[in-house]
Design a protein around this motif. Structure first.
Motif, mmCIF file in Angstrom:
data_model
loop_
_atom_site.group_PDB
_atom_site.id
_atom_site.type_symbol
_atom_site.label_atom_id
_atom_site.label_comp_id
_atom_site.label_asym_id
_atom_site.label_seq_id
_atom_site.Cartn_x
_atom_site.Cartn_y
_atom_site.Cartn_z
ATOM 1 N N GLN A 1 0.778 -1.300 0.148
ATOM 2 C CA GLN A 1 0.024 0.137 0.041
ATOM 3 C C GLN A 1 1.109 1.230 -0.084
ATOM 4 N N SER A 2 2.069 1.270 0.626
ATOM 5 C CA SER A 2 2.683 2.322 0.772
ATOM 6 C C SER A 2 3.709 2.485 -0.299
ATOM 7 N N ALA A 3 3.880 1.503 -1.175
ATOM 8 C CA ALA A 3 5.031 1.674 -2.494
ATOM 9 C C ALA A 3 4.392 2.480 -3.306
ATOM 10 N N PRO A 4 5.253 3.309 -4.138
ATOM 11 C CA PRO A 4 4.531 4.075 -5.197
ATOM 12 C C PRO A 4 4.214 3.139 -6.393
ATOM 13 N N VAL A 5 3.024 3.660 -6.783
ATOM 14 C CA VAL A 5 2.270 3.146 -7.859
ATOM 15 C C VAL A 5 3.088 3.587 -9.184
ATOM 16 N N GLU A 6 3.369 2.747 -10.103
ATOM 17 C CA GLU A 6 3.821 3.016 -11.413
ATOM 18 C C GLU A 6 2.577 3.386 -12.234
ATOM 19 N N SER A 7 2.647 4.233 -12.893
ATOM 20 C CA SER A 7 1.525 4.759 -13.971
ATOM 21 C C SER A 7 2.171 5.077 -15.216
ATOM 22 N N ASP A 8 1.127 5.462 -16.245
ATOM 23 C CA ASP A 8 1.472 6.083 -17.443
ATOM 24 C C ASP A 8 1.888 7.752 -17.393
ATOM 25 N N THR A 9 1.570 8.302 -16.411
ATOM 26 C CA THR A 9 1.737 9.748 -16.116
ATOM 27 C C THR A 9 3.147 10.142 -15.785
ATOM 28 N N PRO A 10 3.922 10.974 -16.943
ATOM 29 C CA PRO A 10 5.334 11.324 -16.458
ATOM 30 C C PRO A 10 5.641 11.876 -15.309
ATOM 31 N N HIS A 11 6.824 12.025 -15.024
ATOM 32 C CA HIS A 11 7.255 12.509 -13.904
ATOM 33 C C HIS A 11 6.789 14.018 -13.756
ATOM 34 N N PRO A 12 6.744 14.390 -12.569
ATOM 35 C CA PRO A 12 6.266 15.856 -12.597
ATOM 36 C C PRO A 12 7.221 16.957 -13.027
ATOM 37 N N ASP A 13 8.611 16.466 -12.674
ATOM 38 C CA ASP A 13 9.281 17.537 -13.316
ATOM 39 C C ASP A 13 9.715 17.460 -14.878
ATOM 40 N N GLY A 14 9.352 16.344 -15.329
ATOM 41 C CA GLY A 14 9.066 16.195 -16.795
ATOM 42 C C GLY A 14 8.124 17.018 -17.303
ATOM 43 N N GLN A 15 6.839 17.019 -16.640
ATOM 44 C CA GLN A 15 5.675 17.533 -17.126
ATOM 45 C C GLN A 15 5.870 19.124 -16.919
ATOM 46 N N LEU A 16 6.450 19.493 -15.948
ATOM 47 C CA LEU A 16 6.975 21.101 -15.951
ATOM 48 C C LEU A 16 7.829 21.692 -17.195
ATOM 49 N N ALA A 17 8.905 20.803 -17.298
ATOM 50 C CA ALA A 17 9.678 20.983 -18.388
ATOM 51 C C ALA A 17 9.105 20.988 -19.646
ATOM 52 N N ALA A 18 8.196 20.140 -20.109
ATOM 53 C CA ALA A 18 7.457 20.272 -21.368
ATOM 54 C C ALA A 18 6.501 21.541 -21.309
ATOM 55 N N GLN A 19 5.717 21.752 -20.141
ATOM 56 C CA GLN A 19 5.088 22.981 -20.154
ATOM 57 C C GLN A 19 5.759 24.095 -20.499
ATOM 58 N N LEU A 20 6.936 24.311 -19.724
ATOM 59 C CA LEU A 20 8.002 25.275 -19.769
ATOM 60 C C LEU A 20 8.412 25.384 -21.330
ATOM 61 N N ALA A 21 8.761 24.565 -21.902
ATOM 62 C CA ALA A 21 9.249 24.565 -23.517
ATOM 63 C C ALA A 21 8.130 25.047 -24.326
ATOM 64 N N ALA A 22 6.957 24.494 -24.092
ATOM 65 C CA ALA A 22 5.802 24.828 -24.832
ATOM 66 C C ALA A 22 5.145 26.526 -24.693
ATOM 67 N N ALA A 23 5.463 26.941 -23.330
ATOM 68 C CA ALA A 23 5.412 28.131 -22.866
ATOM 69 C C ALA A 23 6.358 29.124 -23.733
ATOM 70 N N ASN A 24 7.544 28.503 -23.644
ATOM 71 C CA ASN A 24 8.564 29.427 -24.295
ATOM 72 C C ASN A 24 8.494 29.507 -25.647
ATOM 73 N N GLU A 25 7.960 28.547 -26.409
ATOM 74 C CA GLU A 25 7.796 28.443 -27.812
ATOM 75 C C GLU A 25 6.546 29.075 -28.181
ATOM 76 N N GLU A 26 5.435 29.312 -27.343
ATOM 77 C CA GLU A 26 4.523 30.010 -27.568
ATOM 78 C C GLU A 26 4.690 31.699 -27.517
ATOM 79 N N LEU A 27 5.619 32.072 -26.606
ATOM 80 C CA LEU A 27 6.259 33.347 -26.077
ATOM 81 C C LEU A 27 7.019 33.811 -27.509
ATOM 82 N N SER A 28 7.855 32.891 -27.763
ATOM 83 C CA SER A 28 8.590 33.099 -29.092
ATOM 84 C C SER A 28 7.885 33.538 -30.421
ATOM 85 N N ASN A 29 6.841 32.725 -30.330
ATOM 86 C CA ASN A 29 5.853 32.928 -31.516
ATOM 87 C C ASN A 29 5.105 34.154 -31.411
ATOM 88 N N LEU A 30 4.734 34.463 -30.185
ATOM 89 C CA LEU A 30 3.960 35.818 -29.952
ATOM 90 C C LEU A 30 5.087 37.153 -30.150
#
Length: 176
Positions: A12-41
């Motif tokens: 019960q206390s062991a971490p559950v493996e799932s299909d969701t990426p690591h939170p740091d990876g998610q933030l990096a992807a969001q940051l990259a997308a935001a930077n790309e959008e900022l560049s386009n703007l």
């Protein structure tokens, strides 16, 4: 913490493996997308700023050309009047009647050109005094004219497209 009968408490206390990426990876992807959008703007803003600047320059150039050639139509229409005056000056002879007729025809030609371009004569002789179009130089007692009417016109006035260009200089009748 309560456990269900068939489950291991350690599981019960062991971490559950799932299909969701690591939170740091998610933030990096969001940051990259935001930077790309900022560049386009930024690129879009710079293009729009350049378009506006080009439009401003084009408008300035168009206004300058309009100002430079605003009187072209009027001046083209005045050329025959100039030709008539020059022909009259070159005419030889002492015939005052012919000279007067030539000047009258030239004046008629000039008044037609100015009238076609919105210039209207203000000649108020015998009409009521209008302070919007007339400037009273003096008043005189007159039995022949109603009080407040123009007795004499020193200088005609002119309207350009219904706006006063020059008031008529007049003498106005007072009480007789």
């Amino acid at each position: 913490m309560t456990t269900e009968p068939n489950q291991d408490p350690a599981a019960q206390s062991a971490p559950v493996e799932s299909d969701t990426p690591h939170p740091d990876g998610q933030l990096a992807a969001q940051l990259a997308a935001a930077n790309e959008e900022l560049s386009n703007l930024r690129e879009s803003m710079l293009r729009e700023r350049a378009d506006i600047e080009n439009q401003r320059k084009r408008l300035t150039r168009d206004v300058e050309m309009a100002r430079k050639f605003a009187n072209e139509r009027l001046l083209s229409a005045l050329l025959p009047v100039i030709d008539s005056l020059e022909a009259g000056l070159q005419a030889s002879g002492d015939d005052a009647v012919a000279l007067r007729q030539g000047v009258e025809l030239t004046l008629k030609q000039l008044l037609k050109v100015t009238g076609d371009n919105g210039l209207v004569e203000v000649n108020p002789a015998g009409k009521p005094f209008n302070p919007e179009h007339h400037e009273a130089m003096s008043t005189v007692a007159s039995a022949e004219h109603l009080p407040g009417h123009v007795v004499q016109v020193y200088q005609k006035g002119w309207l350009l497209n219904e706006r006063l260009l020059r008031p008529a200089l007049v003498v106005v009748s007072g009480d007789a």
